[in-house]
Design a protein around this motif. Sequence first.
Motif, PDB file in Angstrom:
ATOM      1  N   ILE A  11      -5.557  14.010  -0.208  1.00 58.41           N
ATOM      2  CA  ILE A  11      -6.891  13.419  -0.254  1.00 58.41           C
ATOM      3  C   ILE A  11      -7.880  14.249   0.554  1.00 58.41           C
ATOM      4  O   ILE A  11      -7.641  14.567   1.715  1.00 58.41           O
ATOM      5  N   GLY A  12      -8.980  14.638  -0.092  1.00 56.87           N
ATOM      6  CA  GLY A  12     -10.030  15.370   0.611  1.00 56.87           C
ATOM      7  C   GLY A  12      -9.708  16.828   0.856  1.00 56.87           C
ATOM      8  O   GLY A  12     -10.402  17.513   1.584  1.00 56.87           O
ATOM      9  N   ALA A  13      -8.627  17.330   0.278  1.00 55.46           N
ATOM     10  CA  ALA A  13      -8.243  18.714   0.559  1.00 55.46           C
ATOM     11  C   ALA A  13      -8.294  19.560  -0.700  1.00 55.46           C
ATOM     12  O   ALA A  13      -8.135  19.064  -1.797  1.00 55.46           O
ATOM     13  N   ALA A  14      -8.532  20.826  -0.536  1.00 53.83           N
ATOM     14  CA  ALA A  14      -8.461  21.780  -1.629  1.00 53.83           C
ATOM     15  C   ALA A  14      -8.001  23.094  -1.026  1.00 53.83           C
ATOM     16  O   ALA A  14      -7.959  23.246   0.188  1.00 53.83           O
ATOM     17  N   LEU A  15      -7.655  24.037  -1.894  1.00 53.28           N
ATOM     18  CA  LEU A  15      -7.175  25.321  -1.404  1.00 53.28           C
ATOM     19  C   LEU A  15      -8.382  26.165  -1.012  1.00 53.28           C
ATOM     20  O   LEU A  15      -8.979  26.832  -1.839  1.00 53.28           O
ATOM     21  N   ARG A  16      -8.757  26.112   0.260  1.00 58.16           N
ATOM     22  CA  ARG A  16      -9.959  26.811   0.717  1.00 58.16           C
ATOM     23  C   ARG A  16      -9.539  28.021   1.546  1.00 58.16           C
ATOM     24  O   ARG A  16      -9.111  27.886   2.689  1.00 58.16           O
ATOM     25  N   VAL A  17      -9.681  29.181   0.932  1.00 58.49           N
ATOM     26  CA  VAL A  17      -9.179  30.401   1.558  1.00 58.49           C
ATOM     27  C   VAL A  17     -10.152  30.924   2.626  1.00 58.49           C
ATOM     28  O   VAL A  17      -9.750  31.547   3.594  1.00 58.49           O
ATOM     29  N   LEU A  18     -11.448  30.653   2.440  1.00 52.24           N
ATOM     30  CA  LEU A  18     -12.443  31.220   3.361  1.00 52.24           C
ATOM     31  C   LEU A  18     -13.028  30.152   4.287  1.00 52.24           C
ATOM     32  O   LEU A  18     -14.220  30.141   4.572  1.00 52.24           O
ATOM     33  N   ALA A  19     -12.189  29.217   4.727  1.00 48.90           N
ATOM     34  CA  ALA A  19     -12.665  28.157   5.615  1.00 48.90           C
ATOM     35  C   ALA A  19     -11.674  27.975   6.758  1.00 48.90           C
ATOM     36  O   ALA A  19     -10.922  27.008   6.793  1.00 48.90           O
ATOM     37  N   PRO A  20     -11.650  28.935   7.708  1.00 49.62           N
ATOM     38  CA  PRO A  20     -10.641  28.850   8.772  1.00 49.62           C
ATOM     39  C   PRO A  20     -10.836  27.621   9.662  1.00 49.62           C
ATOM     40  O   PRO A  20     -11.965  27.261   9.988  1.00 49.62           O
ATOM     41  N   GLU A  21      -9.728  26.990  10.028  1.00 49.65           N
ATOM     42  CA  GLU A  21      -9.792  25.771  10.848  1.00 49.65           C
ATOM     43  C   GLU A  21      -8.786  25.838  11.995  1.00 49.65           C
ATOM     44  O   GLU A  21      -8.342  24.809  12.495  1.00 49.65           O
ATOM     45  N   SER A  22      -8.394  27.051  12.380  1.00 50.75           N
ATOM     46  CA  SER A  22      -7.481  27.196  13.520  1.00 50.75           C
ATOM     47  C   SER A  22      -7.786  28.531  14.184  1.00 50.75           C
ATOM     48  O   SER A  22      -8.377  29.414  13.555  1.00 50.75           O
ATOM     49  N   PRO A  23      -7.384  28.707  15.460  1.00 53.04           N
ATOM     50  CA  PRO A  23      -7.636  29.999  16.118  1.00 53.04           C
ATOM     51  C   PRO A  23      -7.002  31.155  15.343  1.00 53.04           C
ATOM     52  O   PRO A  23      -7.589  32.236  15.243  1.00 53.04           O
ATOM     53  N   GLN A  24      -5.797  30.916  14.781  1.00 57.28           N
ATOM     54  CA  GLN A  24      -5.098  31.977  14.051  1.00 57.28           C
ATOM     55  C   GLN A  24      -5.878  32.351  12.791  1.00 57.28           C
ATOM     56  O   GLN A  24      -6.076  33.535  12.476  1.00 57.28           O
ATOM     57  N   ASP A 151      17.593  28.419  -0.918  1.00 57.84           N
ATOM     58  CA  ASP A 151      18.005  29.000  -2.200  1.00 57.84           C
ATOM     59  C   ASP A 151      17.367  30.363  -2.473  1.00 57.84           C
ATOM     60  O   ASP A 151      18.005  31.383  -2.325  1.00 57.84           O
ATOM     61  N   VAL A 152      16.105  30.383  -2.864  1.00 62.15           N
ATOM     62  CA  VAL A 152      15.457  31.638  -3.262  1.00 62.15           C
ATOM     63  C   VAL A 152      14.278  31.903  -2.326  1.00 62.15           C
ATOM     64  O   VAL A 152      14.031  31.133  -1.400  1.00 62.15           O
ATOM     65  N   LEU A 153      13.545  32.970  -2.581  1.00 59.18           N
ATOM     66  CA  LEU A 153      12.352  33.252  -1.779  1.00 59.18           C
ATOM     67  C   LEU A 153      11.261  32.244  -2.117  1.00 59.18           C
ATOM     68  O   LEU A 153      10.966  32.011  -3.286  1.00 59.18           O
ATOM     69  N   HIS A 154      10.678  31.634  -1.093  1.00 58.55           N
ATOM     70  CA  HIS A 154       9.475  30.814  -1.245  1.00 58.55           C
ATOM     71  C   HIS A 154       8.430  31.412  -0.310  1.00 58.55           C
ATOM     72  O   HIS A 154       8.759  32.246   0.532  1.00 58.55           O
ATOM     73  N   GLU A 155       7.214  30.948  -0.424  1.00 60.91           N
ATOM     74  CA  GLU A 155       6.208  31.424   0.535  1.00 60.91           C
ATOM     75  C   GLU A 155       5.340  30.260   0.994  1.00 60.91           C
ATOM     76  O   GLU A 155       4.753  29.546   0.189  1.00 60.91           O
ATOM     77  N   PHE A 156       5.316  30.099   2.306  1.00 63.94           N
ATOM     78  CA  PHE A 156       4.639  28.974   2.959  1.00 63.94           C
ATOM     79  C   PHE A 156       3.205  29.396   3.253  1.00 63.94           C
ATOM     80  O   PHE A 156       2.976  30.388   3.942  1.00 63.94           O
ATOM     81  N   TRP A 157       2.258  28.653   2.714  1.00 64.31           N
ATOM     82  CA  TRP A 157       0.857  29.070   2.914  1.00 64.31           C
ATOM     83  C   TRP A 157      -0.064  27.857   3.053  1.00 64.31           C
ATOM     84  O   TRP A 157      -0.164  27.041   2.141  1.00 64.31           O
ATOM     85  N   VAL A 158      -0.713  27.759   4.214  1.00 56.67           N
ATOM     86  CA  VAL A 158      -1.779  26.782   4.442  1.00 56.67           C
ATOM     87  C   VAL A 158      -3.022  27.621   4.747  1.00 56.67           C
ATOM     88  O   VAL A 158      -3.241  28.004   5.896  1.00 56.67           O
ATOM     89  N   PRO A 159      -3.821  27.958   3.716  1.00 58.15           N
ATOM     90  CA  PRO A 159      -4.866  28.976   3.917  1.00 58.15           C
ATOM     91  C   PRO A 159      -5.848  28.658   5.031  1.00 58.15           C
ATOM     92  O   PRO A 159      -6.324  29.572   5.690  1.00 58.15           O
ATOM     93  N   GLU A 160      -6.138  27.394   5.268  1.00 61.67           N
ATOM     94  CA  GLU A 160      -7.116  27.069   6.313  1.00 61.67           C
ATOM     95  C   GLU A 160      -6.543  27.234   7.720  1.00 61.67           C
ATOM     96  O   GLU A 160      -7.296  27.263   8.694  1.00 61.67           O
ATOM     97  N   LEU A 161      -5.206  27.279   7.828  1.00 59.21           N
ATOM     98  CA  LEU A 161      -4.610  27.242   9.160  1.00 59.21           C
ATOM     99  C   LEU A 161      -3.817  28.488   9.553  1.00 59.21           C
ATOM    100  O   LEU A 161      -3.723  28.804  10.747  1.00 59.21           O
ATOM    101  N   ALA A 162      -3.204  29.169   8.622  1.00 61.78           N
ATOM    102  CA  ALA A 162      -2.299  30.255   9.030  1.00 61.78           C
ATOM    103  C   ALA A 162      -2.119  31.262   7.914  1.00 61.78           C
ATOM    104  O   ALA A 162      -2.553  31.048   6.784  1.00 61.78           O
ATOM    105  N   ARG A 163      -1.419  32.351   8.297  1.00 62.51           N
ATOM    106  CA  ARG A 163      -1.153  33.384   7.306  1.00 62.51           C
ATOM    107  C   ARG A 163      -0.041  32.936   6.364  1.00 62.51           C
ATOM    108  O   ARG A 163       0.661  31.968   6.643  1.00 62.51           O
ATOM    109  N   LYS A 164       0.106  33.684   5.277  1.00 65.96           N
ATOM    110  CA  LYS A 164       1.234  33.442   4.378  1.00 65.96           C
ATOM    111  C   LYS A 164       2.486  33.967   5.050  1.00 65.96           C
ATOM    112  O   LYS A 164       2.444  34.988   5.723  1.00 65.96           O
ATOM    113  N   ILE A 165       3.605  33.296   4.817  1.00 68.69           N
ATOM    114  CA  ILE A 165       4.856  33.845   5.332  1.00 68.69           C
ATOM    115  C   ILE A 165       5.990  33.463   4.384  1.00 68.69           C
ATOM    116  O   ILE A 165       6.039  32.346   3.878  1.00 68.69           O
ATOM    117  N   THR A 166       6.882  34.412   4.146  1.00 66.47           N
ATOM    118  CA  THR A 166       7.948  34.216   3.162  1.00 66.47           C
ATOM    119  C   THR A 166       9.128  33.475   3.787  1.00 66.47           C
ATOM    120  O   THR A 166       9.509  33.761   4.916  1.00 66.47           O
TER     121      THR A 166
END
Length: 320
Positions: A11-24, A151-166
Amino acid sequence: MPSDPESVLPIGAALRVLAPESPQAHAMFNLGVVTAIILGAIFVIVAGLIVYALMRFRWREGEPEPVQLAGNLKIEIIWTAIPCAIVAALFMLTARAMSLADPPPAPAPDLIVTGHQWWWEVRYPESGVVTANEIHLPVGRPFSVKLESSDVLHEFWVPELARKITAVPGHPNHLWLEADRTGTFLGICSEFCGTQHAWMHFSVIVESPADFAAWQKAQLRPAAAPAAGAAAEGLALFARTSCLSCHAIAGTAARARVGPDLTHFASRRHLGAGIAANTAANLRRWLTNPQEVKPGVKMPDFKFTDQQVTQLVAYLETLQ
Ligand code: CUA
């Protein structure tokens, strides 16, 4: 497939790549802006000089041939030194942003997140809370996350908060997760991992420290067994079918870790890693035939009767 697009995002969220919300995320965003400004300035200067040279020195009728030069040491030194200085400056800015966005891992993780086809298992080792597809965080506190895959490779990504990581099977990775404000942030799997890769969403729910503590306390309560009615029949059905070969519910005999832990299933906002809102109607559709809602999902179609689905829904809805 989900009919209501609102139901598939936190709710209220979207994939916002250019809206940083953390120091990282701010460190990475600022580096991107500075790099874009430097590269933009280089483009404007180089393109401008080319256009100027084309117009100013174009061939004209009757003009003599210009002076022919064979090298100019001063200019060559300048055009070598300037790019070296730019690359050195970008290197230093990048190294600084990396140390802010990706500090060394903490000795003990606050969170262990495991990628599965196609959902995320979330464990808080200190408190023992286990959940799925939802990460709760207290605002302003960095959480060290250990990322694994079953199982296989996944990639964890919360664009507003952190970098992508496999998420690599057999090789845990690490990142810091922190948020400057309360709210819900969308996370996705960003590496193709099979047919339902697109439905491997999760929510990061950032709360005040008091709300986070209350959530953790509630999540630690084992499930209460319903005394009677459809919910009690649902629990009995759960206990004698294949449900417990894959799922765990604290306080019952179900302890498997193949599928999501269901102890507090009804407290979660979404079903099937974000494919639908967690409502009784959607749960009914899911139990009637999960393959119809999320084709290829590891949960088979058990061909439950309408009455059995009603009982299971009644029971699962008690798991607050
Ligand atoms: Cu998991 Cu893509």
